[in-house]
Every structure is written in structure tokens, then in C-alpha cells.
Design a protein around this motif. Structure first.
Motif, PDB file in Angstrom:
ATOM      1  N   THR A 310       1.207   1.979  -3.142  1.00 20.21           N
ATOM      2  CA  THR A 310      -0.252   2.067  -3.068  1.00 20.21           C
ATOM      3  C   THR A 310      -0.683   3.031  -1.963  1.00 20.21           C
ATOM      4  N   LYS A 311      -0.010   2.956  -0.839  1.00 23.96           N
ATOM      5  CA  LYS A 311      -0.370   3.821   0.288  1.00 23.96           C
ATOM      6  C   LYS A 311      -0.140   5.297  -0.045  1.00 23.96           C
ATOM      7  N   VAL A 312       0.973   5.585  -0.720  1.00 19.46           N
ATOM      8  CA  VAL A 312       1.247   6.975  -1.117  1.00 19.46           C
ATOM      9  C   VAL A 312       0.154   7.487  -2.048  1.00 19.46           C
ATOM     10  N   LEU A 313      -0.250   6.662  -2.981  1.00 20.21           N
ATOM     11  CA  LEU A 313      -1.269   7.066  -3.952  1.00 20.21           C
ATOM     12  C   LEU A 313      -2.631   7.265  -3.285  1.00 20.21           C
ATOM     13  N   THR A 314      -2.992   6.347  -2.399  1.00 15.82           N
ATOM     14  CA  THR A 314      -4.304   6.466  -1.745  1.00 15.82           C
ATOM     15  C   THR A 314      -4.356   7.695  -0.834  1.00 15.82           C
ATOM     16  N   ARG A 315      -3.198   8.054  -0.241  1.00 14.04           N
ATOM     17  CA  ARG A 315      -3.179   9.255   0.598  1.00 14.04           C
ATOM     18  C   ARG A 315      -3.403  10.519  -0.234  1.00 14.04           C
ATOM     19  N   GLN A 316      -3.142  10.424  -1.537  1.00  9.44           N
ATOM     20  CA  GLN A 316      -3.378  11.558  -2.438  1.00  9.44           C
ATOM     21  C   GLN A 316      -4.762  11.503  -3.077  1.00  9.44           C
ATOM     22  N   GLY A 317      -5.596  10.567  -2.605  1.00  6.74           N
ATOM     23  CA  GLY A 317      -6.972  10.503  -3.077  1.00  6.74           C
ATOM     24  C   GLY A 317      -7.206   9.552  -4.235  1.00  6.74           C
ATOM     25  N   VAL A 318      -6.193   8.791  -4.613  1.00  2.00           N
ATOM     26  CA  VAL A 318      -6.380   7.819  -5.699  1.00  2.00           C
ATOM     27  C   VAL A 318      -7.145   6.626  -5.138  1.00  2.00           C
ATOM     28  N   PRO A 319      -8.213   6.161  -5.818  1.00  2.00           N
ATOM     29  CA  PRO A 319      -8.954   4.993  -5.338  1.00  2.00           C
ATOM     30  C   PRO A 319      -8.033   3.783  -5.154  1.00  2.00           C
ATOM     31  N   GLN A 320      -8.368   2.931  -4.175  1.00  2.00           N
ATOM     32  CA  GLN A 320      -7.520   1.805  -3.808  1.00  2.00           C
ATOM     33  C   GLN A 320      -7.223   0.890  -4.982  1.00  2.00           C
TER      34      GLN A 320
END
Length: 817
Positions: A310-320
Motif C-alpha cells: 500500500t505504501k509503495v502504491l500511495t507514494r506513486q499517487g494511488v489513492p489510499q
């Protein structure tokens, strides 16, 4: 009687504790809620037609047409009212809500075994809890493998009866063996019973060796004779069940192939090796005995919003929320099985006590338990240890009938806690006589605690946390991300980090429980605390440990209101429309996994369904005529009147197949063929209403000189019950009628005006018969001798069992008095 209650008050107290444990863990069941078990839900759909007819006329039919165009009810739902153990299990099911009845059988049966082993009552209770709360006992229940769970529950009391008999208690031990082995057989999970049989063979082999060595062969002969008689009684009590099951197995996918061109040669019986080994336990995966989620736990969703993915995805701008939803789709389980519901966890404290038992327990009983445990582990490796697995698969009778070889670990799940219990009992009885006991406690603590600590601190030293197809999944994810392989690699690396964190957390958890268990035993051995206090605290710690793990897989969220269970089979609009047709027909539903789901069978008779042991001929028909393009001619001969499909936009549609041949028809000619392969090929393109494809083996049942065409002939179904079909027909001369019913010669009989006539197989799977000219009434009755004669044998054996058990109780009480 008063003295008897006083003498056994501690046992009654322990049983009360067991009931309280069940009451707390399964509180929703006491509140009237129902456990959601997918296999049980499937079974409700499978048995719907059977139950409907039972409610209608009081008798459940022995045949059902609800699935696979028709099959015996033996492996779905059949009542065996003359079998006494049917009523014993029925009593528990009526008194205790599901699954408390199963859990109580686990607890009481294992408590009996430990009592027979002369273990102190509270240690026996601890052992019963340790065995019962072994993770897969709960996972099997959650999955709905009810018969498997029951079969495992009866392992311990069967072993108890056998050990008593070997100890010289011929009548009492034999009676217990007969009773519990009858219960074991009645739940009809032959695979589990077979594994128990393997363990008993090892025990008998060890006993024979020691009897020969000690010159006690005559005494052992008496014990084995009593056990043999008990086995015969148990077999006879279940005669109806076992006879029908054996008979059916010969015709099922567990039996011989009919087509030599199939992957499994025609002369080979049993399941395919690759299929059998599909669920093989990974060699290193046995670390889950101690650390439950070392391999990621089950295949279901486990990651959440705090995961590394989840953290990797959110760092790429994916909503939480989207990132968390995506993370939940990724598997934390990274073992070699296609999927798994959870790990084989035997308990951290139990594993510590097991290792301690290897140091301090003496005698041949330990070596039997250990050798049976090791064999079960080796066999569970399956394809990972082919030397042993193939030896059993190729040469050990009946072993190749079963799949999911990891199931052999059910033996380890009983015998590991048994050695642990014997270790505690050894300390109680021989505290001061065990040399270097304190050091052996420390050695056990170092070994088990050390493994937990190493995984907690250096998890990657032993485990790589990547599936065998990790790289392929990474590339696939990169393609889905528009070719961004770097991003895909970062996600998969994060997934590995999450798996590592899960393993480390459980390793620390297990370490804590090992230290608690080791500390309590150390204090006990050093006389810092009393034995009773140590045992009770150990029991509580074991329960807390295993309770917490089992809650991951079976908890209050698995229970729902009963009305919600009934909504699992919501009647769709297409089902309602089809149901307006009150004639007899079959349905093909392409909107579900047609041949691995029974949901449509809840409302219709279908050509699909769900069953682990379909008829071999029908399975071959599926593989050859429905694998790829659907053979419309075969659909016609199976009387497939309606096809349910989708319109590509989410809506369902019905196709009314007016070409369906109907329930029965008269053909113009018969085409004889030489082999099963020729039969199957002839179905590739033919007109079922015109010609019947018949194997040469039935040629003597047909008088070809008297066959006339279908002109001026008529035949129709006038009364339907799955196991009793009535037709009326009119024909100027002798005709060949083909019935859209599955051929099964182990019980179906054909009659014309009450006189039995021969019938034969046509079109590879259907029934056919040559009928005399005129106006007549034809009946097909399913009257399997295996069931009716078997039931009478069951009744006689049940009476014998009651008499033997009553005599054993009387003799036991008389001896004490």
C-alpha cells in the motif's frame, strides 16, 4: 452409583470445561446462527432433489438426477437407518449446534485416548485441547469438510480401543474398538480412515517384533484376534455404506478409465499422479507447525492499508483506498500449493513439549508415534519427495485413490500432541528418576525457541518469501501497468517485505509462547511451582496460543443468520421462467463453472454439478464432448432443453433447445461398435433420435431380426421419481428405446408390465432396452442389492455391537465391584 459418580467427578468436571470452551468459542452457534461452510452450501444444492422427495413421501431416493444427468445418492445424502452409529452421531447433531458436536467429539475422543494411556486427568485435558485446536481441525470445519472432520475426531478413540486390546483388555478394548471404528467408517471419509489404517499397521508391526522378541506371540495373537473381530463387527455395522461406496468407486473417476487414449491409461485405477500430488506440503513449509504464518498464512486477503505494498502504491499517487484494495488482492501465501486455507499449526508450546518428549519419553509407544508421525510428514511432501511418495502411490494398495497428499498430516496432528502429553506425564510420574531432566528441558527450549528466534531475527536466512512463479508474476504485473517493469518490481519487492514482516511477527509470537511453556516446565522441574499449578497454567497457555491462531480462520464472522444461508441460492428470473415448464428436462448453465458448481442443481436437474467422484464414463464424456466446442448432439441425447447464458452485458438469457431428444425415444437402427473409443468417436456427429451407438458386449441382448423403426410408435414418461421411472408406450412391433438416463448396472432394473427385462448401455452413458410390440408399461427401478442386503447386515451387526458393548460394561463394573 453414587460412588461411581464420586470416583469419576474429575472427568465430569473436565467434560464441563470442554463444554464451556465450546460455548465461548462458538457463542454464535448457541445463539442460533449458522456457520457459513462453502462445501456444506454446495452439498445443500447437491441434495436438494433428494431432500424434496424425502419430505414428500418420507423416503430419500437412492438416485438423483439433479447433477451430471444422474448418479447414485450414496456420496451425497443417503440414510442408513438400520446402522446404530447413524443414531449416535444423529443424537449429537440434534443436541449440539454445528460445529460444536464435531469439536466435542475431538475433545472427548482424545481425552479418552490420553486416559487409556494412563495420563493424569488434567494433563489429558491439556492434550485434548492441544489436539482439538490444531489449526487444520478448525480449517476443515470452516471449509465445510464435515465428514473429514468427523473422521479425524474418531482417530483417537479408535487408537484407545486398540491399545486397550493390546494391553490384554480383550472384551472392553475390543468393544471400544468396534464402536469407534464403526463411527469412523460411518462418516464415510475413506481417505482419513485409510491413513489411520497405515498408522495401525506400523503399530501392529512393532508389537509383533516385540512379542517375538519377548516370546509373547500367543498373548499378542489373542489381542490381534480381538481386534480383528472388532474390525469385522465395525465393517458389518457399516455394510450398506461400505458396499455401496465400494461398488460406486469402481465406476467413478477413482476407478478404471474406459478410454485407453486418455492421459490415464485404461488399465490404471486411481487418480492421476499429478492430480494426487497437487496439494503437496513444501519441505520447509513444516516450519508452520511452530510458526503459523511463516509461509504467509492462507491464500485469502491479508494485507491492509498499513502494508508495504500500500505504501509503495500511495507514494506513486494511488489513492489510499484503491491502494489498500489492490494490496488485498495480492497473495501473502507463497508456498507451492495452488492455494490453501491456512497453515498446519500444532502450537508453539506443544512443539516444545514434543521435542522434550523425544528426550524423556521411553518405550515402544514413543517409537510408534514418532515413526507414524515421520511417515505422515514424508508422504505429505508428495512431489517434493517422490522416492517415498511414488513408492506408496505405485505399490501400496488403494493409496493412489486419494488426492491432496498433505492430508496425511492429520496423523502428525494427533501424534505430536500425544508425545507432548506423554512428556508431561513422564515428569509427573518420574520427576526424580529422569537423568538430567533440567538440562533436557533447556535443550528443548534452545532448539524450539532458537528456531523461532532465528526466523524472527533472520527470516531470509531460511525462507525466500517468493513463489515459484514470482518472476513471471512480476512481468505480468508490469504488462498490466503499461510496461512499467520497475514499478511492478517495486510492488513485488514490497509484497516480499510484507510476507517477511508477517513471518517475523508470528516468529516472535511463537517465541513468547515457547518461553512461557519452557519457563513453566523449568519452574516445575526445579520445584518452584507445584505440578498441578504448572499443568493448569500450561493448559491455559496452550489454549490461548491455539485459540488466537484458529480465530484467524474460524471466528464469529463465519456465522450468519440462517435466512442469509438460504439466500445463497437466490432464485434468478431465468430460474423462475424455466420452472414454469413442469415437464422433465435438463439444464445447461454456462454462467457458472458448469462442472464444478452445484448451485444450478438447487432449482433444476442439470448436466453439470459438483462432486469429487463423478462417474468415470460421464467425466470422459465431459472431457471429450464439452472440452472446447459443445457437442449439440450430446446435449440433445441428455435431454438438455434449456441453456442459460449471458448476453455480454451482464444480463442472463435462456435458450430453449427444441432439438432436445426428450426423456425417451425410439430409434430406427443400432450401430454396434468394437471399443469404448469407437463409442465415444461415434458421438462426435450423430442423430440420437435415429441411431443408438451400442458396444458389442451388449449384442446378445438385442434381437436384430425383430427391430422395427420408430414409425407409428410412441413412448413417454408418465411418472417421475429419481429411483423409479414409469413409461407407457405403443409400438406395432419390437423396438429399441433409448432412455435419457445414465446407465449404471449396479442396481437399475427394467420391467415391462411387471416382468423384468434386460437393458443395456447406449450412446456411451445412456440406458436402452428392446421392447416388445404392443401397448405396455415400462418401469426402471433402482434397487441396489448392495444397499438393501447391506442394511440388513448392518442391523444384525448393530445388535451384536450393542450386546458386546453391554457385556463389556457389565464385566468392567463387575470386576471393579
Amino acid at each position: 452409583m453414587k460412588h461411581w459418580f464420586t470416583r469419576n467427578s474429575i472427568h465430569f468436571g473436565i467434560v464441563a470445561v470442554f463444554i464451556v470452551i465450546c460455548f465461548i468459542y462458538f457463542a454464535p452457534a448457541w445463539q442460533g446462527k449458522t456457520l457459513v461452510q462453502q462445501d456444506v452450501i454446495q452439498a445443500q444444492a447437491m441434495a436438494r432433489e433428494i431432500i424434496d422427495f424425502k419430505e414428500k413421501d418420507g423416503t430419500g431416493p437412492l438416485w438423483t438426477n439433479s447433477m451430471f444427468s444422474g448418479m447414485p445418492s450414496y456420496q451425497i445424502w443417503v440414510s442408513y437407518p438400520k446402522n446404530i452409529v447413524t443414531h449416535i452421531t444423529g443424537f449429537f447433531k440434534n443436541v449440539f449446534p454445528n460445529p460444536i458436536d464435531t469439536i466435542l467429539f475431538y475433545l472427548l475422543g482424545s481425552y479418552l485416548l490420553f486416559s487409556v494411556l494412563r495420563v493424569k486427568p488434567w494433563i489429558a485435558a491439556l492434550g485434548a485441547i492441544a489436539f482439538t485446536f490444531s489449526s487444520y481441525n478448525f480449517i476443515y470445519i470452516e471449509a465445510g469438510h464435515a465428514s473429514k472432520a468427523y473422521a479425524i475426531a474418531f482417530f483417537a478413540p479408535v487408537v484407545a480401543g486398540v491399545l486397550l486390546t493390546l494391553r490384554g483388555k480383550y472384551l472392553w478394548g475390543g468393544a471400544l474398538t468396534a464402536l469407534f471404528l464403526a463411527l469412523e467408517m460411518r462418516v464415510n471419509h475413506i481417505q482419513m480412515t485409510y491413513y489411520l489404517f497405515i498408522a495401525m499397521l506400523i503399530l501392529v508391526g512393532i508389537e509383533i517384533y516385540h512379542a517375538y522378541k519377548d516370546k509373547r506371540l500367543a498373548q499378542l495373537g489373542k489381542s490381534l484376534g480381538a481386534i480383528a473381530i472388532a474390525c469385522v463387527i465395525a465393517l458389518a455395522v457399516n455394510a450398506g455404506l461400505l458396499w455401496t461406496t465400494y461398488e460406486y468407486s469402481q465406476e467413478s473417476i477413482r476407478g478404471k478409465s474406459n478410454l485407453s487414449t486418455e492421459a490415464k491409461a485404461a488399465d490404471v485405477q486411481g487418480v492421476d499422479r499429478e492430480y494426487a500430488y497437487q496439494w503437496s506440503q513444501g519441505v520447509m513449509e513444516n516450519i508452520t507447525f511452530l510458526i503459523p504464518d511463516a509461509y504467509g498464512g492462507g491464500s485469502g486477503p491479508k494485507l491492509d492499508g498499513d502494508s508495504e505494498v500500500t505504501k509503495v502504491l500511495t507514494r506513486q499517487g494511488v489513492p489510499q483506498d484503491q491502494a489498500a484494495a489492490f494490496a488485498r488482492q495480492l497473495p501473502t501465501y507463497w508456498g507451492d500449493k495452488p492455494f490453501t486455507s491456512g497453515p498446519w499449526y500444532f502450537g508453539a508450546i506443544v512443539m516444545f513439549l514434543f521435542v522434550l518428549g523425544l528426550f524423556i519419553v521411553k518405550g515402544r509407544l514413543k517409537w510408534w508415534l514418532l515413526s507414524a508421525t515421520l511417515l505422515s510428514i514424508f508422504l505429505a511432501f508428495g512431489r517434493h519427495l517422490p522416492f517415498i511418495s511414488d513408492l506408496f502411490f505405485n505399490y501400496f494398495p488403494l493409496y493412489n485413490k486419494f488426492r491432496a497428499v498433505e492430508s496425511t498430516l492429520v496423523l502428525a496432528s494427533l501424534f505430536i500432541p500425544t508425545i507432548a502429553v506423554l512428556a508431561l506425564n513422564e515428569i509427573v510420574n518420574k520427576h526424580n528418576d529422569i537423568p538430567k531432566l533440567d538440562k533436557k528441558v533447556l535443550y528443548s527450549l534452545y532448539i524450539v525457541g532458537g528456531i523461532s528466534l532465528l526466523v524472527a531475527l533472520l527470516p531470509s536466512l531460511f525462507l525466500n518469501f517468493r513463489t515459484g512463479n514470482h518472476q513471471a508474476l512480476t512481468q505480468q504485473m508490469g504488462q498490466q501497468l503499461g510496461g512499467d517493469q520497475a514499478f511492478a518490481q517495486s510492488i513485488m519487492n514490497a509484497l516480499v517485505d510484507d510476507r517477511t514482516s508477517i513471518a517475523r511477527a508470528d516468529a516472535f509470537r511463537s517465541l513468547i509462547f515457547v518461553l512461557i511453556g519452557g519457563g513453566l516446565v523449568w519452574l516445575w522441574v526445579k520445584n518452584k511451582i507445584k505440578a498441578d499449578v504448572a499443568i493448569i497454567l500450561l493448559g491455559v497457555a496452550v489454549l490461548v496460543d491455539m485459540w488466537g491462531v484458529n480465530r484467524r480462520y474460524l471466528n464469529k464472522d463465519n456465522f450468519v443468520e440462517e435466512r442469509l444461508i438460504k439466500q445463497q441460492f437466490q432464485e434468478r428470473e431465468v430460474d423462475k421462467l424455466i420452472a414454469r415448464d413442469t415437464s422433465n428436462y435438463r439444464v445447461l448453465d454456462l454462467t457458472i463453472p458448469t462442472f464444478s458448481s452445484a448451485s444450478t442443481s438447487y432449482y433444476h436437474n442439470t448436466i453439470g454439478g459438483y462432486h469429487a467422484a463423478k462417474l468415470m464414463r460421464y467425466q470422459e464424456l465431459i472431457e471429450r464432448q464439452f472440452n472446447g466446442a459443445i457437442n449439440q448432439d450430446v446435449l440433445d441425447m441428455l435431454n438438455t432443453k434449456y441453456l442459460i447464458g449471458g448476453d455480454g452485458e451482464g444480463s442472463l438469457r435462456i435458450q430453449n433447445r427444441r432439438s432436445a431428444a426428450g426423456n425417451v425415444w425410439i430409434v430406427n437402427r443400432v450401430n454396434f461398435v468394437e471399443s469404448a473409443e469407437d463409442e465415444m468417436r461415434a458421438l462426435d456427429a450423430f442423430n440420437p433420435k435415429d441411431v443408438a451407438i451400442v458396444h458389442n458386449e451388449f449384442q446378445t441382448l438385442i434381437d436384430s431380426t425383430k427391430i422395427s423403426t420408430s414409425a407409428n410408435s410412441e413412448i413417454k414418461l408418465v411418472n417421475y421419481r429419481p429411483d423409479h421411472l414409469v413409461y407407457e408406450y405403443s409400438a406395432p412391433q419390437s423396438v429399441i428405446a433409448v432412455f435419457s438416463e445414465i446407465y449404471y448396472d449396479k442396481g437399475w432394473k427394467a420391467f415391462v408390465d411387471g416382468e423384468e427385462i434386460p437393458h443395456f448401455r447406449a450412446n456411451y452413458v445412456l440406458r436402452a432396452a428392446q421392447l416388445p410390440g404392443g401397448n405396455h408399461r415400462v418401469e426402471f427401478k433402482f434397487e441396489p442389492r448392495s444397499y438393501y442386503v447391506g442394511e440388513n447386515i448392518s442391523l444384525a451387526a448393530s445388535i451384536v455391537l450393542v450386546l458386546v458393548f453391554g457385556l463389556a460394561v457389565w464385566r468392567e463394573r463387575k470386576g471393579k465391584n
